[in-house]
Design a protein around this motif. Structure first.
Motif, PDB file in Angstrom:
ATOM      1  N   ASP A 157       0.817  -1.211   0.000  1.00  0.00           N
ATOM      2  CA  ASP A 157       0.000   0.000   0.000  1.00  0.00           C
ATOM      3  C   ASP A 157       0.854   1.265   0.000  1.00  0.00           C
ATOM      4  N   SER A 158       2.157   1.118   0.374  1.00  0.00           N
ATOM      5  CA  SER A 158       3.022   2.291   0.434  1.00  0.00           C
ATOM      6  C   SER A 158       3.534   2.698  -0.941  1.00  0.00           C
ATOM      7  N   VAL A 159       3.346   1.848  -1.947  1.00  0.00           N
ATOM      8  CA  VAL A 159       3.790   2.155  -3.299  1.00  0.00           C
ATOM      9  C   VAL A 159       2.806   3.120  -3.932  1.00  0.00           C
ATOM     10  N   SER A 160       3.321   4.165  -4.555  1.00  0.00           N
ATOM     11  CA  SER A 160       2.459   5.188  -5.138  1.00  0.00           C
ATOM     12  C   SER A 160       2.956   5.579  -6.511  1.00  0.00           C
ATOM     13  N   SER A 161       2.229   6.467  -7.170  1.00  0.00           N
ATOM     14  CA  SER A 161       2.655   6.957  -8.474  1.00  0.00           C
ATOM     15  C   SER A 161       3.965   7.713  -8.362  1.00  0.00           C
ATOM     16  N   THR A 162       4.190   8.360  -7.213  1.00  0.00           N
ATOM     17  CA  THR A 162       5.465   9.047  -6.996  1.00  0.00           C
ATOM     18  C   THR A 162       6.604   8.043  -6.980  1.00  0.00           C
ATOM     19  N   THR A 163       6.387   6.925  -6.317  1.00  0.00           N
ATOM     20  CA  THR A 163       7.397   5.874  -6.283  1.00  0.00           C
ATOM     21  C   THR A 163       7.685   5.371  -7.691  1.00  0.00           C
ATOM     22  N   LEU A 164       6.652   5.220  -8.491  1.00  0.00           N
ATOM     23  CA  LEU A 164       6.818   4.756  -9.859  1.00  0.00           C
ATOM     24  C   LEU A 164       7.676   5.716 -10.657  1.00  0.00           C
ATOM     25  N   GLU A 165       7.410   7.009 -10.527  1.00  0.00           N
ATOM     26  CA  GLU A 165       8.184   7.995 -11.285  1.00  0.00           C
ATOM     27  C   GLU A 165       9.647   8.011 -10.844  1.00  0.00           C
TER      28      GLU A 165
END
Length: 248
Positions: free
Chosen positions: A10-18
């Motif tokens: 759940d801590s993974v986000s679009s920011t992490t992806l970028e």
């Protein structure tokens, strides 16, 4: 080094992806490095992240030989055929596959299980299944027998096809070890450092210099450091994905 605690999906986000995209796209095979040292804490963290790579049966069939002392590093660079990446990097890491440690690591998996209660299926796997699955027997006789049995049973249902020989065990270990090497290089980039994986080296000399165990396989040597101004030789390009990716 101890692996850090699990991170919730759940801590993974679009920011992490970028941020991950930046890491992957900015990773290059750097051929020349500055003389800026790599901090111990950075190197330690990157190696810890390397060891979190996915691997077959969690048997972790790898070892990392970290070379920082100038004399040994110079000799290792010579064994790497004098490549600029090897000569200029402040750190060289030999990534070694270990097709022979599965028995010891099976025992360690039982002894070091991180939870109070070990699931029965896990205990059965490491104590009974793994000792048969990876064991090739004297002169490879057991491997041949397993292959014959697999051919027969495979006529009626899916079965694992190997590893059935010492050579297949080498491939088995190398696949997992290569995944760990990729984790290492991406971790370095995330820390702001660069790398160059090298396959061009005299393995006999490398093994002798680093006292690599007899059955260890030097998969690659990774040069590590800060890229110099002219560290990247050419533009990055890849073949058209339509030629290599198949959607079925």
């Amino acid at each position: 080094m101890n692996a850090k605690s699990d991170i919730s999906p759940d801590s993974v986000s679009s920011t992490t992806l970028e941020e991950f995209r930046k890491v992957v796209r900015s990773r290059r095979s750097v051929r020349r490095f500055t003389d800026e040292p790599v901090p111990d804490e950075v190197l330690s963290d990157c190696l810890e992240l390397a060891m979190l790579a996915p691997n077959s049966s969690n048997l972790q069939p790898w070892e990392f030989f970290v070379v920082r002392t100038p004399d040994l590093k110079a000799k290792l660079a010579e064994a790497c055929l004098g490549q600029n990446a090897a000569k200029t990097a402040p750190v060289l890491v030999a990534v070694v596959a270990r097709p022979d440690t599965w028995r010891q690591h099976s025992r360690m998996a039982l002894e070091q299980w991180p939870e109070e209660q070990m699931p029965g299926i896990v205990k059965k796997y490491y104590s009974k299944i793994a000792p048969i699955h990876y064991n090739q027997g004297p002169f490879g006789v057991l491997g041949v027998a397993k292959k014959a049995a697999g051919l027969v049973v495979g006529l009626s249902r899916p079965v694992p096809r190997g590893p059935y020989s010492v050579n297949e065990m080498k491939v088995w270990a190398t696949k997992s070890t290569a995944l760990a090497a990729e984790n290492l290089m991406l971790a370095l980039r995330a820390h702001g450092y660069d790398s160059c994986p090298m396959e061009g080296f005299d393995e006999c000399r490398v093994r002798r210099l680093l006292s690599v165990p007899r059955k260890g396989l030097v998969t690659m040597i990774v040069a590590i450091g800060k890229r110099s101004e002219k560290g990247v030789y050419n533009r990055q390009y890849r073949f058209d994905s339509r030629e290599l990716v198949h959607y079925l």
